[in-house]
Design a protein around this motif. Structure first.
Motif, PDB file in Angstrom:
ATOM      1  N   PRO A  39       4.965  16.527  -4.353  1.00 45.85           N
ATOM      2  CA  PRO A  39       5.120  16.851  -2.930  1.00 45.85           C
ATOM      3  C   PRO A  39       6.595  16.916  -2.528  1.00 45.85           C
ATOM      4  O   PRO A  39       7.402  16.066  -2.906  1.00 45.85           O
ATOM      5  CB  PRO A  39       4.402  15.693  -2.226  1.00 45.85           C
ATOM      6  CG  PRO A  39       3.453  15.157  -3.251  1.00 45.85           C
ATOM      7  CD  PRO A  39       4.142  15.329  -4.566  1.00 45.85           C
ATOM      8  N   SER A  40       6.940  17.934  -1.759  1.00 47.75           N
ATOM      9  CA  SER A  40       8.312  18.099  -1.273  1.00 47.75           C
ATOM     10  C   SER A  40       8.598  17.113  -0.147  1.00 47.75           C
ATOM     11  O   SER A  40       7.739  16.847   0.698  1.00 47.75           O
ATOM     12  CB  SER A  40       8.532  19.526  -0.770  1.00 47.75           C
ATOM     13  OG  SER A  40       8.334  20.459  -1.821  1.00 47.75           O
TER      14      SER A  40
ATOM     15  N   VAL B  80       1.272  14.107  -8.345  1.00 48.36           N
ATOM     16  CA  VAL B  80       1.732  12.732  -8.546  1.00 48.36           C
ATOM     17  C   VAL B  80       2.721  12.363  -7.448  1.00 48.36           C
ATOM     18  O   VAL B  80       3.444  13.205  -6.928  1.00 48.36           O
ATOM     19  CB  VAL B  80       2.360  12.529  -9.939  1.00 48.36           C
ATOM     20  CG1 VAL B  80       1.335  12.793 -11.026  1.00 48.36           C
ATOM     21  CG2 VAL B  80       3.593  13.388 -10.145  1.00 48.36           C
ATOM     22  N   TYR B  81       2.740  11.097  -7.110  1.00 46.09           N
ATOM     23  CA  TYR B  81       3.563  10.620  -5.998  1.00 46.09           C
ATOM     24  C   TYR B  81       3.879   9.145  -6.217  1.00 46.09           C
ATOM     25  O   TYR B  81       3.504   8.556  -7.236  1.00 46.09           O
ATOM     26  CB  TYR B  81       2.846  10.844  -4.660  1.00 46.09           C
ATOM     27  CG  TYR B  81       1.387  10.462  -4.685  1.00 46.09           C
ATOM     28  CD1 TYR B  81       0.963   9.189  -4.320  1.00 46.09           C
ATOM     29  CD2 TYR B  81       0.408  11.376  -5.093  1.00 46.09           C
ATOM     30  CE1 TYR B  81      -0.382   8.835  -4.356  1.00 46.09           C
ATOM     31  CE2 TYR B  81      -0.934  11.034  -5.137  1.00 46.09           C
ATOM     32  CZ  TYR B  81      -1.314   9.757  -4.762  1.00 46.09           C
ATOM     33  OH  TYR B  81      -2.649   9.411  -4.819  1.00 46.09           O
ATOM     34  N   ASP B  82       4.596   8.539  -5.269  1.00 45.06           N
ATOM     35  CA  ASP B  82       4.988   7.121  -5.328  1.00 45.06           C
ATOM     36  C   ASP B  82       5.624   6.754  -6.675  1.00 45.06           C
ATOM     37  O   ASP B  82       5.212   5.796  -7.332  1.00 45.06           O
ATOM     38  CB  ASP B  82       3.778   6.216  -5.071  1.00 45.06           C
ATOM     39  CG  ASP B  82       3.284   6.283  -3.641  1.00 45.06           C
ATOM     40  OD1 ASP B  82       3.947   6.949  -2.819  1.00 45.06           O
ATOM     41  OD2 ASP B  82       2.243   5.680  -3.343  1.00 45.06           O
TER      42      ASP B  82
ATOM     43  N   GLY C 297       7.014   6.309 -13.927  1.00 43.76           N
ATOM     44  CA  GLY C 297       7.355   4.906 -13.781  1.00 43.76           C
ATOM     45  C   GLY C 297       6.314   4.031 -13.113  1.00 43.76           C
ATOM     46  O   GLY C 297       6.384   2.810 -13.231  1.00 43.76           O
ATOM     47  N   ASP C 298       5.362   4.634 -12.407  1.00 40.63           N
ATOM     48  CA  ASP C 298       4.317   3.852 -11.732  1.00 40.63           C
ATOM     49  C   ASP C 298       3.024   4.663 -11.763  1.00 40.63           C
ATOM     50  O   ASP C 298       2.347   4.828 -10.741  1.00 40.63           O
ATOM     51  CB  ASP C 298       4.747   3.532 -10.301  1.00 40.63           C
ATOM     52  CG  ASP C 298       3.896   2.442  -9.644  1.00 40.63           C
ATOM     53  OD1 ASP C 298       2.995   1.901 -10.326  1.00 40.63           O
ATOM     54  OD2 ASP C 298       4.119   2.134  -8.459  1.00 40.63           O
TER      55      ASP C 298
ATOM     56  N   GLU D 240      13.110   6.733  -3.457  1.00 43.50           N
ATOM     57  CA  GLU D 240      11.857   7.426  -3.780  1.00 43.50           C
ATOM     58  C   GLU D 240      12.062   8.932  -3.684  1.00 43.50           C
ATOM     59  O   GLU D 240      11.586   9.689  -4.545  1.00 43.50           O
ATOM     60  CB  GLU D 240      10.729   6.993  -2.853  1.00 43.50           C
ATOM     61  CG  GLU D 240       9.414   7.687  -3.162  1.00 43.50           C
ATOM     62  CD  GLU D 240       8.247   7.206  -2.316  1.00 43.50           C
ATOM     63  OE1 GLU D 240       7.230   7.917  -2.274  1.00 43.50           O
ATOM     64  OE2 GLU D 240       8.343   6.118  -1.715  1.00 43.50           O
ATOM     65  N   GLU D 241      12.764   9.368  -2.660  1.00 43.31           N
ATOM     66  CA  GLU D 241      13.061  10.800  -2.537  1.00 43.31           C
ATOM     67  C   GLU D 241      13.851  11.289  -3.747  1.00 43.31           C
ATOM     68  O   GLU D 241      13.563  12.350  -4.306  1.00 43.31           O
ATOM     69  CB  GLU D 241      13.842  11.074  -1.256  1.00 43.31           C
ATOM     70  CG  GLU D 241      14.220  12.544  -1.111  1.00 43.31           C
ATOM     71  CD  GLU D 241      15.055  12.837   0.123  1.00 43.31           C
ATOM     72  OE1 GLU D 241      15.211  14.037   0.443  1.00 43.31           O
ATOM     73  OE2 GLU D 241      15.554  11.892   0.757  1.00 43.31           O
ATOM     74  N   LYS D 242      14.831  10.517  -4.186  1.00 39.44           N
ATOM     75  CA  LYS D 242      15.619  10.906  -5.352  1.00 39.44           C
ATOM     76  C   LYS D 242      14.739  11.018  -6.587  1.00 39.44           C
ATOM     77  O   LYS D 242      14.900  11.926  -7.404  1.00 39.44           O
ATOM     78  CB  LYS D 242      16.752   9.897  -5.588  1.00 39.44           C
ATOM     79  CG  LYS D 242      17.803   9.893  -4.497  1.00 39.44           C
ATOM     80  CD  LYS D 242      18.851   8.818  -4.712  1.00 39.44           C
ATOM     81  CE  LYS D 242      19.793   9.151  -5.837  1.00 39.44           C
ATOM     82  NZ  LYS D 242      20.935   8.208  -5.911  1.00 39.44           N
TER      83      LYS D 242
END
Length: 288
Positions: free
Chosen positions: A76-77, A213-215, A196-197, A59-61
């Motif tokens: 988000p960093s 955006v996240y996750d 992707g999600d 997820e970090e990548k």
């Protein structure tokens, strides 16, 4: 609340202890909290005691890949990811305060997503596998979108659903028949970088009205699969779509194709939650 093993790992990783904790929603997969470090940095922490801890590493990548495109999307960093001795994975990242949309927020979001999708690759997929929710997502590269869609998206989820009894053999046969029609259905497009999600639960507008955006479940794919997903659970604002179309028009007939694309997230939800999602899959695939 936060396992002590996670607190200890964070202290070692960022060289600071957590000084305050407030539990917040982590979605349907993870647990999460708003935490403050000793230097008063406010962070968002999520962890999972039962899922593969590598989920947070990739997820970090994905977040870093999205951030590297330098689009107006706010990403988000990440401050730290890790795994404790007891197998609990975690991700510590910048805390972004949710705000409200402003008059141009949705249209700016649509334009920003179009800019993201203009980042192209030579092949569909990615140089590593990742996860969609807590399920493995194969990103083995393919030169052809139809092959990638069938072999890396449909088949793993379809076989998982069939093996667990969530979908029957008749439905599996209908998928096989549909596959033969896909080369004449999907328009040719270069591989685009995708979140992707991307659904309504994986974005919000920050205090300045910017889309955050996240996750992600990042890979290079046909951009229409991303747009289709945005329609699945209630849809995005209408000016999001009009701004996207102005910036990067889609081929005619997208509205007829989007249900096929959405078989992927619906299969994922079938495998995660069962129930009505399986019936939605069966209803769509019967049309083809």
């Amino acid at each position: 609340m936060i396992p002590n093993s996670v607190k200890q790992e964070i202290r070692q990783t960022v060289d600071q202890p957590i000084t305050s904790i407030r539990q917040v929603s982590g979605g349907s997969i993870n647990q999460a909290a708003k935490v403050t470090l000793a230097d008063e940095t406010i962070c968002f922490l999520k962890w999972n005691t039962s899922a593969d801890p590598h989920m947070f590493v990739v997820e970090e990548k994905g977040l870093e890949l999205l951030k590297s495109t330098d689009t107006p999307l706010r990403i988000p960093s990440v401050l730290a990811t890790g795994e404790t001795d007891d197998g609990t994975g975690f991700l510590l990242q910048e805390f972004v305060s949710e705000g409200h949309s402003k008059p141009n927020s949705a249209s700016n979001f649509g334009q920003a997503l179009a800019r993201l999708h203009k980042h192209h690759n030579e092949s569909y997929g990615l140089d590593h596998d990742n996860f969609i929710g807590r399920l493995p997502q194969s990103n083995t590269p393919h030169d052809n979108w139809v092959d990638f869609f069938i072999q890396e998206r449909m088949e793993p989820q379809l076989q998982m659903a069939a093996n667990s009894g969530k979908l029957g053999s008749d439905t599996v046969s209908r998928f096989k028949a549909m596959y033969k029609k896909l080369p004449d259905i999907f328009p040719d497009e270069p591989p685009s970088l995708l979140h992707g999600d991307l659904w309504g639960g994986n974005y919000f507008f920050d205090q300045d009205g910017n889309a955050t955006v996240y996750d992600p479940a990042v890979y290079y794919g046909h951009r229409e699969i991303e747009l289709a997903f945005t329609h699945l659970f209630g849809g995005f604002p209408s000016n999001f779509y009009s701004a996207y179309e102005e910036a990067y028009p889609t081929s005619s007939g997208f509205s007829q194709r989007k249900d096929i694309y959405n078989l992927y997230p619906l299969l994922v939800h079938t495998n995660l939650f069962g129930g009505s999602y399986a019936r939605q899959v069966e209803s769509i695939v019967k049309q083809f």
